[in-house]
Every structure is written in C-alpha cells, then in structure tokens.
Design an enzyme around this catalytic site. Structure first.
Site, PDB file in Angstrom:
ATOM      1  N   LYS A  65      -0.927  -0.759  -3.541  1.00  9.06           N
ATOM      2  CA  LYS A  65      -0.869  -1.707  -4.453  1.00  9.06           C
ATOM      3  C   LYS A  65      -2.085  -1.682  -5.314  1.00  9.06           C
ATOM      4  CE  LYS A  65       1.633  -5.356  -5.661  1.00  9.06           C
ATOM      5  NZ  LYS A  65       3.185  -5.741  -5.426  1.00  9.06           N
TER       6      LYS A  65
HETATM    7  N1  GLU Z   1       5.460  -4.819  -7.742  1.00  4.01           N
HETATM    8  C1  GLU Z   1       6.961  -4.817  -7.193  1.00  4.01           C
HETATM    9  C2  GLU Z   1       6.661  -5.150  -5.733  1.00  4.01           C
HETATM   10  O1  GLU Z   1       6.084  -6.018  -5.227  1.00  4.01           O
HETATM   11  C3  GLU Z   1       7.631  -3.638  -7.623  1.00  4.01           C
HETATM   12  C4  GLU Z   1       6.863  -2.351  -6.972  1.00  4.01           C
HETATM   13  C5  GLU Z   1       7.540  -1.210  -7.304  1.00  4.01           C
HETATM   14  O2  GLU Z   1       8.446  -1.030  -8.085  1.00  4.01           O
HETATM   15  O3  GLU Z   1       6.903   0.042  -7.101  1.00  4.01           O
HETATM   16  O4  GLU Z   1       7.636  -5.149  -4.761  1.00  4.01           O
END
Ligand code: GLU
Length: 436
Positions: free
Chosen positions: A128
């Site tokens: 993240k």
């Molecule tokens: N931010 C989204 C999540 O928390 C998508 C992450 C992604 O597509 O890599 O799942």
C-alpha cells in the site's frame, strides 16, 4: 465519479511505542489488523515462525516530496510505500491521498492487501502507498507535481514484476495516468506498472466500477445464504466516493431499496428508497448528496443507526466502533471500505448475531479487476466488459463460497472475518513454507 471524500477519523486507542509516527487522536489501524490476524492464526494453530514472517512487512519506504505550490511556496509532503508480503507474487496495492495518512495506517492497509489477493487467489502479494495531503485543497497542477514527485521517490521499489500501484481513497484514474507517465520517462512505455488507469491509456473496461460490483455480488450471495431477499431489502450506504456510489447504483439495479447515502458533508434519507440517478444529478449540481429535494437530512452517525436490512460502510476506516456499534440495527454489514468495523465493535455485533462480510472479501473486486488489467497490459490484448465481469463474478463467488463454508463447517460457527483470514493465511503460509 471521483473519490475524494476525506472524513476525519475518530480517536480510539493510543499507539504502541514501536510506532515511529507519533500522531494523536488517531485510530491505530495497525493494531486492529494485527488483532484480526492473531485471531485467525490462533484458530488455525499457525506455526510461530510463520506468524513471525507474515506479521511484519518486508519493506517500508518513507519519502519526502517537495512541491512548489501555485503561490510560489515550497511545501514538503511525506509519502509511504509499504511492501507487506511478496511470497505469492509481485506486491500489489493502491495509493491513498488523505491528510491523516501515516506509516502505521499504510502498513495496516498493506497487510490487508496480502490477505485480499490470497483470498481471491490472485498471483500477487500485498502493498500500500499513501501521501499525507488533502487532495481536495490542491490545484490540478499541485496534485500533478505531488504525484510525479512521489512516483520518482518510490521508483526504485516499483516494477511490473515487483510492485504495481493502483487507486485508493483520494486518488483516481488521472493520478494513475500521471504515475504511468512519470515512470515511463525513466523506463519507457510501461502500462502494467499501474492499474486503474483511464481506458484510453490501457486501463481495463469495468475497473472503475469493479469494487462496487464486487460488493454488490457478495451482498447478493450473503443475502441468499442468510435467508434474506435482496430485492426490496432496505440498504444504507455510508460514503459516496467511487466505491459507495457504484455500489448504490448496482445494488439498486438488483432491486434493493437504497434508503440512505452520505458523504463527508452529511447524508440523505428517503424511507421509500432514493432514485440513485437523481442523486448523481444532484451531486453534479451541488458537489454533495446533502439537501437533495424530497429527502430527509441525516448525519453519518444517524445513517449507521437506521433500521435497515443491509448497512454498507464505504467511507474510511473505523466508522463503526465500540461507541456506536450498539446503535446498528442492520442484519448484515458489508465492509466496502477497509477496516470500517473495529474489533470491539465486531465483538458486540457478533454477540447480537449481525453478520459482517469482511473487507478482504467484500471489497476484493477492485484488485481482482486490477489483476485483469495487468494481464491485459502484459499481453497487449483487450478484454470485453462481459469477459471482465464474468471473470470477476467467478472469483468473487468462489471466494465467498470458501469463506462461508469455512465459517459454517466447524462445531462452533466462525466469524466470517476469521474464516476469510484463515483461507488467506493458508495460502500465504503454504507458499512461505515452500520458500524457507
Ligand atoms: N485500493 C484498492 C484496495 O484496497 C485496490 C487495490 C488495487 O487495485 O491494487 O483493494
């Protein structure tokens, strides 16, 4: 539809001393996901060595991002990229822009990505990123400079087979386009470095609505399993960014009665059900759901306490906590946001027999279509929207089935969250054992 809702988070617990980032009045998300991990690890009697390896992140990057603001001032922002675990594939996860982003929160969200990708069986690990900023207060030019600066600073950690970024709260396809462009300056045309891009730049059809579509699919399955009828069911949705708004639209198309929605400014309630298309028109005119003609005004706390069948928290983490959990009247809570229900709230809700579909299952549709986007970019081949949605349905329903069966197969009923973590931990632990 963009997702730039930035409600403040609530104070709950103090941070442990090992936290580097000292901020008060802040939920400790790291502790929340740690507790959830531990409940599953204890239940499945996971070896201590494996627990040790899986609990802490592999790599954490903290960077400074200087930005020359429109008025000539130099402002210094801080950005983070945490790579939690990569035993099953390249690190994967979104980038959040929010004033309260810090290392602890990004670390917790990175762990959730590891479990999420394992649960839906994507060949990815978890990561993240985040920048502590208020995107709503930045001009387009400042936002672009910030994004390009951040991309340069984390460049060494990224790679098509190393770490692939995506949108999260406060970021959108335009931000992803700048990331792709900035990365490309150094490495050449590399669309697969980022997912959630505009379709014109190699983004996947269906990615924008994927998280909301996945939430809707899982809600429909859960209703079947728990003897509820989604058609006509009363639904309240907290948060009207990308995930909340798409969920409202798609769940209403299945015949659910969306009686309340909210955003950072407040909420609206109509017992007979809202006309979602009219809500979109109202937002276009006013910039918020608030004060739409023919609806009652409510605040976010009142929305959580409405007498509905399904409650969908789709804003930021920690919205349902020990203080307001007793007010919840819904039979089913679907975590469209990451970590919207705290562990103490969850205990209370479990005791009252309220089912909670955990974030790592409920909102996995986004990263699932991100995976499809990555595959299409690598193959330089485009899928139809029908194919994207079909494959999404397959993955989401398989994951739901595994989690539901695990939660109901033992002597005592296992909370869905623990069942989902056990499923994910099984996969990550197995890959880890082969590597060590
Ligand atoms: N931010 C989204 C999540 O928390 C998508 C992450 C992604 O597509 O890599 O799942």
């Amino acid at each position: 539809m963009t997702a730039v809702a930035t409600p403040p988070k609530k104070a709950l617990v103090s941070k442990p001393v090992h936290e580097q980032d000292e901020r008060s009045a802040h939920l400790d998300f790291n502790r929340i996901t740690d507790e959830q991990f531990q409940a599953a690890a204890d239940h499945m009697k996971l070896e201590k060595e494996i627990q040790l390896l899986l609990r802490t992140p592999y790599r954490e990057l903290v960077v400074q991002i200087p930005v020359r603001m429109d008025d000539g001032r130099l402002e210094l922002f801080h950005g983070y990229r945490v790579q939690h675990n990569g035993v099953r594939g390249p690190y994967k996860g979104g980038i959040r822009y929010h004033p309260e982003v810090d290392l602890g929160e990004v670390r917790s969200l990175a762990g959730l990505m590891t479990w999420k990708t394992a649960l839906v069986d994507l060949p990815f690990g978890g990561a993240k990123g985040g920048v502590s900023c208020d995107p709503g207060k930045l001009s387009r030019h400042e936002l672009q400079s910030l994004t390009r600066g951040f991309t340069q600073k984390i460049d060494m950690a990224l790679g098509v087979y190393r770490d692939i970024v995506a949108p999260d709260a406060g970021t959108n396809p335009q931000v992803m386009a700048w990331i792709m462009d900035e990365y490309g300056k150094k490495h050449g045309y590399t669309p697969a470095i980022v997912t959630g891009k505009p379709v014109a730049l190699g983004g996947s059809l269906g990615r924008e609505e994927a998280t909301g579509r996945g939430v809707t699919m899982i809600t429909a399955e859960a209703c079947k399993a728990y003897g509820m009828n989604l058609r006509g069911a009363k639904v309240a949705i907290q948060g009207f960014g990308n995930v909340g708004s798409w969920t409202a639209k798609l769940i209403a198309e299945l015949g659910a009665k969306v009686v309340a929605v909210s955003d950072v400014f407040g909420g609206i309630f109509r017992p007979e059900g809202l006309d979602i298309e009219k809500v979109f028109e109202h937002i276009k005119k006013t910039g918020s759901v608030v004060a739409m003609h023919g609806t009652q005004s409510i605040d976010n706390e009142q929305l959580l306490a409405l007498d509905v069948d399904v409650l969908i928290p789709a804003a930021l983490g920690g919205s349902i906590d020990r203080d307001n959990a007793d007010n919840v009247k819904a039979k089913l809570i679907v975590e469209a946001a990451n970590s919207p229900v705290t562990p103490r709230a969850e205990e209370k809700l479990n005791q009252r027999g309220i089912h909670i579909i955990p974030d790592i299952l409920a909102n996995a549709g986004g990263v699932t279509v991100s995976y499809f986007e990555w595959v299409q970019n690598l193959q330089q081949f485009h899928w139809s929207l029908e194919k994207v949605n079909e494959e999404l349905q397959l993955r989401m329903l398989q994951a739901w089935k595994r989690v539901y069966e695990r939660s109901t197969s033992g002597h005592a009923k296992l909370p869905l969250r623990t069942a989902a973590y056990c499923e994910a931990l099984d996969k990550v632990a197995q890959a880890t054992r082969h590597r060590f």
